[in-house]
Structures are given as C-alpha cells and as structure tokens.
Design a protein around this motif. Sequence first.
Motif: not given
Length: 935
Positions: A316, A356, A341, A353, A336, A332-333, A312-313, A321
């Motif tokens: 951020c 995002c 990605v 996502i 962010s 999980s992004l 999980q990011i 990435v």
Amino acid sequence: MENDDSKLGFWEAFDNVGGEGKEFGSQVNDERANRRENNKRFDFDGEKSHDLLQRITDVESRCPTTGGSEIQGLKVDVNLNLGLGDEPSSSTSTAIAMGRENCLGDTQNKRPKVHSFSLDWSTSFENEIHYFAPVHEEIGDEVVPDSTIAGDDAGKNSDSLKMGDSLEVRMDLTDDLLHMVFSFLDHVDLCHAARVCKQWRDASSHEDFWRYLNFENRPISVQQFEDMCQRYPNATAVNVYGTPAIHQLGMKAVSSLRNLEVLTLGKGQLGETFFQALTDCHMLRTLTVNDTTLGNGIQEIPIYHDRLHELQIVKCRVLRVSIRCPQLETLSLKRSSMPHVVLNCPLLHELDIASCHKLSDAAIRSAATSCPLLESLDMSNCSCVSDETLREIAMSCGNLRFLDASYCQNISLESVRLPMLTVLKLHSCEGITSASMAAIAHSYMLEVLELDNCSLLTSVSLDLQRLKNIRLVHCRKFVDLNLRSSVLSSITVSNCPSLQRISITSNALKKLFLQKQESLTMLELQCHCLEEVDLTECESLTNSICEVFSSTGGCPVLRSLVLDNCEISLDGCDHLERATFSPVGLRSLNLGICPKLNVLHIEAPRMVSLELKGCGVLSEAFIECPLLASLDASFCSQLKDDCLSATTSSCPLIESLVLMSCPSIGADGLASLNCLRSLTYLDLSYTFLVNLQPVYDSCFHLKVLKLQACKYLCDTSLEPLYKGNALPVLCELDLSYGTLCQSAIEELLACCQHLTHVSLNGCVNMHDLDWGSRIERLSATSTFHGSHESPSLGNVVMPQFQANRLLQNLNCVGCPNIKKVVIPPTARCFHLSSLNLSLSSNLKEVDISCCNLFILNLSNCNSLEILTLDCPRLTSLFLQSCNINEEAMEAAIMGCNMLETLDIRFCPKISPLSMGMIRAVCPSLKRIFSSLAPT
C-alpha cells in the motif's frame, strides 16, 4: 406477487460476471466448517463440486411417475445413492427411503425447512446483465423457454410463472438433505444448481451459503452490492478486492453488515473516512487491504479498533500509519511504502514489515520494541536495520522465537543475544561472518538456521542440541562446517566451492547429500542413524573417505553410499586408488566411474547390491558379501578369472551378474558360475567369448542371457540350445549385433519354442523371416507315422510342429537384409504380443497371422509395399515413414477390429484427407498420428 423468475436471472448473471469457473476465496465461516465435519458420514468429502452437482442433477432422469411429473414426455426418477462406493451408506439409505415415501405420498405434506430470500433485482440491474442470460435451456432433447425471458406486462409474468411451476421437475429430495448437499458447493455451483428447479433455486439462496460474499475482481456496482447486503445481512466475510469502487463498497460493508468479521479490499483508493467508520464495525476480526492508496497518499491514516485481531496492509501507498488496536495479534505491512509507522498494540505476536524499504532504522526499532509480546518478526529486505536495533529488540521482546533478517546487509549480530529464538533466517547478509556464530551459539533453543548466500562466511561451528535444520547454499568462501546436535535431521549444503572439511555429530540424521563439493577433502561423521550418503562429484576425496564408513567410522546402519563422481565430470574421483569397507552395514554400494581405483576390499554382511560399473583399472576385488544378490561389473576390463572365481565362492546368492565389456573373463571364470545356484540373469555382451559350453554346464537355472555384439561366437555355438536342451528354463535371449548365420537363427527360432523374448537387432546375416516356408520345408522332410518322435532336418532334431511357441516378444530392429516376414497360423505363435521390425530399410513384404499380437512396429521400413494382417487383437500399429499406399494400408487394417492407435506420420503416399476413410474402415481407432498438412 414477487417475480421468482428474476432469481434465475441473478444466478446466471453472477455465474458469468468475471468469468465462469472463477475460484472464490479460501475463508469459510465456522458454521459451514462445522457442517462439513458433521456430514463426513455421507462420504461427500473429496467429491469435487462439479461432480457432486452432476451426481445430484442426474436424478432428473430417474424419477418415477408416481412421485414426479412429466414434461413433454420426459419422465424423471430418483436415485439418492450419492456415496462414492457402489453401496449407499446407512444414513444415505435412510434418506433414500424417506425420499421414496415422500415421493409416493402427498407432496403437499413435505414441510419446507429452507426458506428462500427474495432475490428480486432492480430493473436497471436486470438491464445491465440481461445479455448474460441464455435464450433457452435444453432438457434432454426438448427445448424449454427460459423463465427469465419475460415481458413487461405483469399478467404475462404471472402466466409465465404459473407455466414454469406447472412444468417444474419435482425432486423427492428432503429440504434438509438438499441443504446438506448444497453446503459442499461454492457460489458458482450454487448458481448452476438454481437453474434445476424451484426447490433447488430456493435452497441455493439460503443465507447459510452466503455468509461469505466474494466479489473479487468482479465489476459489481454499489447498488448491486447494497442489495446483496440487504438480502444477506448476516454475512460474516466480504471480499471486494479488484472491484471498481472499493471505498464505497467498503463503507457499505462496515455500515450494513453488523456481523462482519472478515473484510478484504484492494486495487484502488481508500479514503480516511473508511478507517474512521471501522470503529462502528464491532465484530470485525480480520482486515486485509492490498495494493491500495490509503487516503491521498500523503496524510496520516489512523486505524483504531478495539476487537481487531489480524490486520494486513500489503503493498500500500501511504505516508504514515498509526495503529491502535489493543486486541491485535497479527500485523503485516509487507511491501508498503510508508516511511513512518506508530504502533499501540500491546498483544501483538506477529509483525511482518518485509520489503518496507522506506522504513528507517529508528522507525523499525520503535515499532518492534513497542510490542513486548512479539514472537515473530519478519524484517527481510529492510536494508537499514542495524545491530543496535536488534539488540534493543532482543531486550524488549524476550519471547521472540522467529526472526527473518534476510537481505539486511548491515547486521553482523555483534553482541546480540536472542536466547528464545527457534527460527533464524539470514539469507544474503553480507555482514554475517564466522564471528557471528558466537552470537548464534547463545540461541540455545534454535531449531532452524538458514545462511544462504552469506558471501563472507568462512566457517560454522555450532553445538546446539535443539538444532534440527541448517541450510548453507551459495556460500562461496565457506570452508569449514562443524555441527553437533543430537536432533539434527536435515543438512542442505550445496554450491559451496571452497568447502573442505565437514564434521557432523547427530543421532537423528538419516540422509546426507553433498553433491558437487569439489574441494571437499575431509569428512567426519558420528551419525548412528545415517542410512544414505551421496558424495557425487566430490572430486577431491581421497582414500580417507573409506575410513568414514569402516567399523569405527560412526555410521553403523548405512545402507546406501554413492561415490559416483564421473557421470557428469569424467575426470572425477581421480584420487581414489584403494577402497576398503570392512566391515560396514551397507545394503548397497555404488562406486560409479573411478578411473584410478585398482584395489577394492568390501566386507558387508548385509549388502545385497554392488555396482562397480566403469572401474576400468580395477584388478583386485575382494568381495565378501554373503547376501549379495546383484553385481554389476560392466566395463571392468581388468577383472580376471581368479577374481570372478573368488567372488562367486564368497557370494553364493548372486542372482544377477553383469560382465558386459569384461574381455579378460574366460572359460575358467565362467566355469566358476556353478557356485551360483540362484543365478537367473547373465550379461556377457561385448566380450570375446568363442565357447559358451561353460555357461551351459554351470547355469542350469538361467532365465536371461544377453550376448550382444559377441562377434567371435561361431555359428554352432548355440547348437546345445536346440540340440541338447541346454538351459531348459531360458526364456529371454539377446543376440543383437551378432554374426550368426541365417540357418543358425532359423533353427534357433524354430526349435527353442520355450523362449519368450528374443532380440536380433542389427543382425546383418538375418535375411527373410519366413516361418511359412520353413515349416513347409520341415514338413516335407518328416514323416510321423502316428509316432510321437520329433522329425528331423539333416542333423537338426526338430520338435513336433503341433507344439505352441511361447514366444511373446520378438525384436528385429535395424536388420538391413530382411526383405520378407511371414508368420502364418501354422507357426503357432499364439503368445506373440509384440513384434518390432523398425528401421529394416529393405523390408518389402509383411504377412502376419497372430491371434494375440497387440503391437506391431514397422516404422522407418522405407521399402514396405505389401502388408497383410490377420491380427484380431492388434491395438497399436506404427507405420511412420513407410512407402505403403492408402489402399494397401486400409486393406491391412480392415480386419483389425481392436486397433486403437495408428501412426502414419511422414508416409508420403497416405494423404491426411483420407482420415475419414481410415476411420470408416477401422471404427475402433481412437488415435491417428499424421504429420502432413493437407494441400
């Protein structure tokens, strides 16, 4: 020799850092979970940790001298009955027996099975947290110095330790049982437990309880964290979210804890070296990074790990990435900020996502299509997503079952085919129109569909045999809904102002609520399990709605139908003039206020409750409901005697009949009540009745009679009650706002001793309620001569005065002419429990002697001056806005030994400074309400 007393300093420090009572994270290692499951036989599940700790700590006060020791005269005993019930379980009883044997035997033979780790901390750390340690601890009434306050001299430390050991309260808990009990405590409570004794201190430091090192939002230093890692090298989970140096702490965690499986970091900055070090943490399964800058924010961050299952990011900041995790299943992004990605995760099942915003359509397409086993995709709030991307995802991810594309304004699902989809969420998608239903119709596995705020959607027509749940909220152009699904069980339709037509076929739907669909004109239902329908404020419904619930309407087991359109909007239900329900399986029907309904025909063999309240022009009602028990026809002003007679004949089981404000009902209609052998409740309030004889002749089993505001009743209309013993089982009588004279009221209260509830609210002819003088006057005119005949007063035959009254509740609220209330012991009101005289503005004197009176309300009796009470069981006394002075009030409550609540708000002659005196006069008081501030 190690200074064991430093352990206590650690527990106190850990308990206070970040605030006491801080809840720790929810991740628990498997070993601890298994222990909880195995120990359920001890009935500890559901016990809060603080209660459990207190329950264990209580053993200090009950340990026998043979098994323990005395501390400055303090004796301790043991009670191991830790179960939730009164009797200990068998396993607990065994533990008690074992504990007693150990307590009586040689304490040196107890074999310790829980070995403590050294918790000595550096001098610098002790200096940082010394201010958290208390100066002393209290045990009972004695004050014992805290063992953590030690001098620098080693000899003093040793002496202090020995003294602490000699004063230790030894508990006869076996180490195994103590270990099991402590497994239910969190870290904060373990720190509390460590303060009890040396055995508990050693047990609480066992590494089984410190598999999860949670320092979330705590100001722990790198050195302190390193010491913890050295003490508990087998820890499997670490949380350093919100700590001052997450990069250094994260590096220490992945390098020191070889069994680390779960790591949580956040609120700070993580350098690239941290992600490079992850490859050496071979046991890591879950990594969560939240609200963090990765690297310097403008470089690519590689995340490579061979065994990571969940990543999980979240929220951020990073430029790019690159994730290569061959075992990764959940990613999980969410929220962010990366615009790029790259994913190399062939086993990924779940991708999030959402929000995002910087991810381009191409980046989303590349990421999702690189995961052929993807089953769940959340790309809500990714506004750049196009139909082309969805089409490629559909082709590459054949197992996709969950898709959330909410707030993706560019998608219309054109040529998109997702046959395996079970959940589809499309909130606020402006591109979704009626044409999109063709694509959704190909998702034959679909179970959940959400289309909230799709502003251009005009119609939904779906035949999906697996569809269970559909939502349509705030779809302002939505007109037509047509659904066919045998398993459809939940339909949420609200705030669709243009909706006109609904057609539903389902074998599972039980409840349908369509409130405030103001344009709805057509409803077709084939729902054989439908039990409840609410069409409140569907103002455009016409007579055709009645056909929906007829014998051919497709709802054979309908129990509740609400067509109340006017409780909020008084102009609702304007079109409903004739209603026919013949036959239906309804058990209850509420038509609400239907201002134009004039003809009603109901044939319902199972109906037990019917409410016609407010159908003001209803003149013809054909009600054939043989099981009907409750009928409310309040405000049906056009209902006449013939209609009531027909209803009582066809519904002989009616128990409750409300005819309030039905002025057209006369003597003939009331005479028909003799058909109702079960009638116990009758409300004739606000009618023009002048003669109650039909009621006396017909309602032999009546228990409740309400005659509020029946102002045309003469003073002699109630004489059959106290002269002829009419209505012998009547227990509740409401004469509020009536015009009966004082003598009629007095005779009623004196003679109808079987009444339990009497209401005389707002009676202007109600003067003094002086039962003392009334009894004296009756006694003076009567002679007994040893006979059992009742004395008489004039033409009124009175009962024997020795008979106890059954009166329990007397309400005389707002009687403006009452000046005096006297109820002496000779009135024999032994059952009176509640007396309400509030809002009687001229009431000056109250003298009551009732042994079972619990509640007395004299609020807003502005003229009250004299209060005399002989009520030993009085629990609540309300004197709000009364002019009574302190002395009179204190004298009144002096004998009320069970008084708990006293309301003296807005009493100008009672000072708030007298609260102490009031409590001294009446020690049983628990609550005193006073609104005046002291001057």
